[in-house]
Motif scaffolding. Structure first.
Motif, PDB file in Angstrom:
ATOM      1  N   SER A   1     -27.233  -2.601   9.842  1.00 39.33           N
ATOM      2  CA  SER A   1     -27.870  -1.599   8.985  1.00 39.33           C
ATOM      3  C   SER A   1     -28.489  -0.475   9.809  1.00 39.33           C
ATOM      4  O   SER A   1     -28.551   0.670   9.373  1.00 39.33           O
ATOM      5  N   LYS A   2     -28.950  -0.785  11.031  1.00 41.09           N
ATOM      6  CA  LYS A   2     -29.539   0.254  11.872  1.00 41.09           C
ATOM      7  C   LYS A   2     -28.494   1.277  12.301  1.00 41.09           C
ATOM      8  O   LYS A   2     -28.823   2.428  12.563  1.00 41.09           O
ATOM      9  N   ALA A   3     -27.256   0.809  12.403  1.00 39.39           N
ATOM     10  CA  ALA A   3     -26.193   1.724  12.810  1.00 39.39           C
ATOM     11  C   ALA A   3     -25.867   2.725  11.706  1.00 39.39           C
ATOM     12  O   ALA A   3     -25.204   3.722  11.927  1.00 39.39           O
ATOM     13  N   GLN A   4     -26.285   2.408  10.502  1.00 42.78           N
ATOM     14  CA  GLN A   4     -26.049   3.296   9.379  1.00 42.78           C
ATOM     15  C   GLN A   4     -27.304   4.123   9.109  1.00 42.78           C
ATOM     16  O   GLN A   4     -28.399   3.790   9.538  1.00 42.78           O
ATOM     17  N   GLU A   5     -27.141   5.178   8.358  1.00 47.33           N
ATOM     18  CA  GLU A   5     -28.297   5.982   7.976  1.00 47.33           C
ATOM     19  C   GLU A   5     -29.169   5.177   7.027  1.00 47.33           C
ATOM     20  O   GLU A   5     -28.677   4.546   6.097  1.00 47.33           O
ATOM     21  N   LYS A   6     -30.486   5.196   7.236  1.00 48.12           N
ATOM     22  CA  LYS A   6     -31.392   4.428   6.395  1.00 48.12           C
ATOM     23  C   LYS A   6     -31.448   5.036   4.995  1.00 48.12           C
ATOM     24  O   LYS A   6     -31.547   6.244   4.835  1.00 48.12           O
ATOM     25  N   LYS A   7     -31.404   4.161   4.021  1.00 49.49           N
ATOM     26  CA  LYS A   7     -31.557   4.560   2.634  1.00 49.49           C
ATOM     27  C   LYS A   7     -32.960   4.203   2.187  1.00 49.49           C
ATOM     28  O   LYS A   7     -33.490   3.149   2.548  1.00 49.49           O
ATOM     29  N   LEU A   8     -33.571   5.087   1.412  1.00 51.53           N
ATOM     30  CA  LEU A   8     -34.892   4.826   0.852  1.00 51.53           C
ATOM     31  C   LEU A   8     -34.794   4.883  -0.659  1.00 51.53           C
ATOM     32  O   LEU A   8     -34.334   5.883  -1.219  1.00 51.53           O
ATOM     33  N   LEU A   9     -35.215   3.814  -1.325  1.00 51.34           N
ATOM     34  CA  LEU A   9     -35.206   3.771  -2.774  1.00 51.34           C
ATOM     35  C   LEU A   9     -36.077   4.895  -3.325  1.00 51.34           C
ATOM     36  O   LEU A   9     -37.231   5.057  -2.928  1.00 51.34           O
ATOM     37  N   GLY A  10     -35.495   5.701  -4.221  1.00 59.87           N
ATOM     38  CA  GLY A  10     -36.238   6.792  -4.831  1.00 59.87           C
ATOM     39  C   GLY A  10     -36.088   8.127  -4.137  1.00 59.87           C
ATOM     40  O   GLY A  10     -36.677   9.129  -4.577  1.00 59.87           O
ATOM     41  N   TYR A  11     -35.289   8.162  -3.054  1.00 59.06           N
ATOM     42  CA  TYR A  11     -35.127   9.387  -2.262  1.00 59.06           C
ATOM     43  C   TYR A  11     -33.647   9.713  -2.095  1.00 59.06           C
ATOM     44  O   TYR A  11     -32.827   8.810  -1.867  1.00 59.06           O
ATOM     45  N   ALA A  12     -33.315  11.007  -2.171  1.00 56.09           N
ATOM     46  CA  ALA A  12     -32.000  11.458  -1.738  1.00 56.09           C
ATOM     47  C   ALA A  12     -31.922  11.324  -0.220  1.00 56.09           C
ATOM     48  O   ALA A  12     -32.948  11.265   0.468  1.00 56.09           O
ATOM     49  N   ASP A  13     -30.701  11.283   0.320  1.00 59.48           N
ATOM     50  CA  ASP A  13     -30.533  11.075   1.757  1.00 59.48           C
ATOM     51  C   ASP A  13     -31.271  12.129   2.578  1.00 59.48           C
ATOM     52  O   ASP A  13     -31.901  11.815   3.600  1.00 59.48           O
ATOM     53  N   SER A  14     -31.202  13.386   2.151  1.00 62.48           N
ATOM     54  CA  SER A  14     -31.855  14.454   2.916  1.00 62.48           C
ATOM     55  C   SER A  14     -33.367  14.321   2.893  1.00 62.48           C
ATOM     56  O   SER A  14     -34.040  14.492   3.915  1.00 62.48           O
ATOM     57  N   SER A  15     -33.930  13.968   1.744  1.00 60.90           N
ATOM     58  CA  SER A  15     -35.385  13.828   1.663  1.00 60.90           C
ATOM     59  C   SER A  15     -35.858  12.554   2.344  1.00 60.90           C
ATOM     60  O   SER A  15     -37.005  12.468   2.794  1.00 60.90           O
ATOM     61  N   ALA A  16     -34.990  11.553   2.444  1.00 63.77           N
ATOM     62  CA  ALA A  16     -35.359  10.315   3.150  1.00 63.77           C
ATOM     63  C   ALA A  16     -35.637  10.598   4.614  1.00 63.77           C
ATOM     64  O   ALA A  16     -36.572  10.035   5.207  1.00 63.77           O
ATOM     65  N   VAL A  17     -34.846  11.457   5.228  1.00 64.40           N
ATOM     66  CA  VAL A  17     -35.062  11.825   6.629  1.00 64.40           C
ATOM     67  C   VAL A  17     -36.436  12.466   6.802  1.00 64.40           C
ATOM     68  O   VAL A  17     -37.189  12.136   7.726  1.00 64.40           O
ATOM     69  N   ASN A  18     -36.783  13.368   5.881  1.00 61.81           N
ATOM     70  CA  ASN A  18     -38.095  14.029   5.951  1.00 61.81           C
ATOM     71  C   ASN A  18     -39.229  13.042   5.746  1.00 61.81           C
ATOM     72  O   ASN A  18     -40.274  13.137   6.398  1.00 61.81           O
TER      73      ASN A  18
END
Length: 737
Positions: free
Chosen positions: A20-37
């Motif tokens: 899972s670390k090799a993949q981009e982290k997903k955050l419940l409730g967030y779009a991918d771009s906002s998850a990074v922020n």
């Protein structure tokens, strides 16, 4: 060997986690771009945290005794207020007027067969700088009744209902007697409650060294465990009826509130009760004659344990002042930029029985560190989407007074605005502990996945998973836990400030903390001090930082989520498990009752207990009927369907949609409340009627089955099924928006 196994488990879990670390982290409730922020914001939050500052806060706030109603208690509240304000928060002290009794007289004397007068005092120690300070509350149980009784003494083990069943079979009555019970196996308030139900006129509670003393390790100050003079203070209010000010149930204890007559308050005891040390318990227990106590009743004191019933007689006299006292809650706010009427609430209490370095200041220091870090981000331009409300509660120790009164006083507003309540209390070194609303389980796992444990340098989640596998008692359970992708959060009972939020109003809630490697005997004694904490609890304050990260990240994730991070599939899975447990419980009771009754009919019971020939054969138990669980099972099936639809669909993140999500938990409330305790309205979680702090899940059904009230059990199956169906219909309406 256990260390090696633990290391191997960690390594295996890390290998699994590497994918899972090799993949981009997903955050419940967030779009991918906002998850990074969001993750970048949390990283900046972490940089503001200081273990040294947490240690300084613990030392400062635990420097003197500060129980509710004391001058120092007010000074601590004012100190916290000033801290919040210096961090840039809008803060105030909200005061309630609550009943809180302190002792005027305490006497405990052994009258026969020999005389002994109990010390009822913990000595100061040169190794503990604050143990000799002025202003300490004496050793007592708050909410004991006044009383002056002299009677025979009976030893009742832990004072559980099953202990009295044993005494009944042995032909030993406690009616008109004073009982002595060990701390442990149930909440302290349950012990005098059960004693009172059986006709006892007084109750003494002591800490046996087998549970809390030299049997476990070196005693304080050489080691962490309870010395012979240590005493556990504590409340014996019957909080399973309702917590908070006993005179103002269901309403805030404001200065002009209408109050009950104290003697009519249904959650207060009618008999005197007193906690003592094992030093004071020794002559009392040695004086007992009568039958030798069963093997599992025996403690670690160096003599034979007897039950009593003969010459052992004690005099117990207690008198209290029963005064109304101010209760100072500190409430701090940081207004949300987009949804100011959606509140993310975080709390920890500030009052202590004495100095309270561990309980509660360790958790409070972590909360204040979070507020400091968020304040620094705010000064750098950060604006939370939703309003943050940080609370330091007063009066938690006597019965959740401050939080309950605030919740009852603001009930209508909280039903509309409270998104979540996140609680902590005492904190120590070890493993993450998380309990609460199960729709928040995925969020907890994601937060724990992203924080490093300070001792092992793996994630909090990986360490917790490894510990859960290691604790599994069977190979099958070990395999199941090893294959599990995340950690399960626990269900909430009581004993801290989340009760009124979750179980009375249906506000989604979490309780977070660390422990498991910080065992000791300081709890509610004068030795819960800074000196004890830095030696045995969290010497580098590193788990104080871990708690700040865990709770702080959770606050920020919820505060800034585009769509609130509720996962109702986890709620469905949990409820389905609870219903399966109930059907298995009923079936097991039916089978075991039939077997026990057969043994009694054939007199094999007496043969099996021949080593205790004084035992009378028990009465035949009533047959366990077949309960109809179909309504509940069908309701769970409906919840399965609608939560699956929610899980696989994408919905617009409107304000109305988010409000519907956080108000969903309210659908699980029953307006009539639980049987015999209407204040508790949640159909899934409540403290047990006889366990106190310990949770009972689907309590209306479970406790009716356990207590063999079959008609009530069937009625409660319908009540719970109705609540689950109501939630399903509500979520279906949400999905159609």
């Amino acid at each position: 060997m256990r260390t090696t196994l633990f290391s191997r488990l960690l390594a295996l879990l890390l290998c699994i986690g590497a994918i899972s670390k090799a993949q981009e982290k997903k955050l419940l409730g967030y779009a991918d771009s906002s998850a990074v922020n969001q993750l970048e914001l949390e990283s900046r939050f972490d940089q503001q945290l200081s273990s040294a500052h947490i240690g300084e806060t613990i030392k400062a706030l635990s420097s003197q005794p500060h129980h509710i109603g004391s001058a120092r208690g007010k000074a601590v509240a004012e100190d916290i207020l000033q801290r919040f304000q210096s961090y840039g928060w809008d803060a105030e002290i909200v005061t309630y007027q609550v009943l809180f009794p302190t002792p005027k007289e305490r006497v405990l004397e052994l009258k026969a067969p020999v005389a002994y007068k109990a010390l009822l005092k913990e000595p100061a120690l040169k190794e503990d700088a604050t143990s000799g300070e002025e202003g300490q509350l004496p050793t007592y149980n708050a909410w004991s009744a006044d009383g002056d009784v002299e009677a025979g003494l009976i030893y009742v083990n832990y004072g559980l209902p099953e202990d009295y069943e044993y005494l009944d079979r042995a032909g030993i009555s406690v009616k008109g007697k004073i009982v002595i019970a060990k701390y442990g196996r149930s909440w302290r308030g349950s012990k005098p409650k059960v004693a009172q139900e059986h006709g006892a006129v007084g109750c003494i509670i002591y800490s046996d060294p087998k549970d809390d003393g030299y049997y476990n390790g070196d005693v304080y100050p050489q080691g962490a465990f309870k010395n012979e003079y240590g005493v556990q203070r504590g409340s014996v209010m019957d909080i399973v009826i309702y917590p908070g000010d006993p005179l103002t149930p269901n309403k805030g204890a404001t200065a002009d509130a209408q109050r009950l007559n104290r003697l009519q308050a249904p959650n207060l005891l009618k008999i005197p009760v007193l906690p003592i040390s094992y030093h004071d318990a020794t002559p009392l227990l040695k004086a007992l004659d009568g039958p030798v106590a069963p093997e599992d009743w025996r403690g670690a004191l160096p003599f034979t344990y007897h039950i009593g019933g003969g010459k052992g007689t004690v005099h117990l006299k207690l008198l209290f002042d029963w005064q109304i006292r101010p209760c100072y809650n500190v409430i701090a706010r940081l207004k949300g930029s987009e949804a100011p009427d959606e509140w993310v609430i975080r709390g920890n209490h500030h009052d202590a029985w004495v100095n309270g370095a561990a309980d509660p200041v360790s958790g409070l220091a972590a909360l204040l560190e979070e507020a400091k870090a968020i304040g620094a981000l705010h000064q750098q331009g950060y604006q939370p989407r939703r309003t943050l409300v940080y609370c330091a509660w007063d009066g938690e120790e006597p019965g959740l007074l401050g939080s309950t009164e605030w919740v009852e006083d603001h009930a209508a507003e909280l039903r509309e605005k409270a998104v979540v309540y996140i609680n902590s209390d005492n904190n120590g070194r070890g493993f993450l502990s998380a309990s609460g609303s199960h729709a928040l389980e995925t969020l907890v796992n994601e937060v724990a996945r992203d924080i490093t444990d300070p001792q092992t340098e793996v994630t909090l989640l990986a360490r917790k998973q490894a510990a859960d596998v290691l604790k599994a008692t069977t190979p099958k359970l070990k395999k199941e836990r090893l294959n599990k992708t995340g950690m399960a959060i626990g269900a909430m009972g009581s004993g801290s400030d989340y009760s009124s939020f979750l179980q009375h109003l249906g506000v989604p809630s979490l309780d977070l903390g660390f422990g498991g490697e910080d065992a000791g005997g300081e709890y509610h004694s004068i030795y819960d001090s800074y000196d004890d904490y830095i030696r045995f609890k969290d010497p580098g304050f590193n788990y104080g930082v871990a708690l700040s990260k865990m709770a702080g990240h959770t606050v920020l994730r919820i505060a800034d989520a585009t769509t609130l991070p509720f996962d109702f599939r986890k709620l469905y899975e949990t409820v389905s498990g609870y219903v399966n447990e109930l059907t298995e419980l009923a079936a097991t009771m039916r089978e075991s009752t039939a077997i026990e009754n057969q043994l009694i009919r054939e007199y094999k019971y007496q043969l099996a207990t021949d080593t205790a020939k004084h035992l009378l054969p028990p009465m035949l138990k009533s047959t366990v009927p077949y309960l109809d669980f179909s309504a509940l099972q069908n309701a769970v099936q409906g919840l399965d369907t609608v939560t699956l639809v929610l899980a696989v669909s994408r919905w617009p993140a409107t304000a109305a949609f988010n409000k519907a999500l956080y108000q969903a938990e309210q659908q699980l409330l029953d307006d009539k409340g639980l049987p015999a305790r209407s204040w508790y309205k949640h159909t899934l979680y409540a403290p047990g009627f006889y366990t106190g702090y310990g949770v009972k899940t689907i309590p209306g059904v479970r406790e009716a089955i356990e207590q063999r009230r079959w008609q009530e059990a069937q009625e409660q199956i319908t009540v719970v099924a109705t609540a689950i169906n109501r939630l399903s219909a509500y979520l279906y309406a949400v999905a159609r928006r």
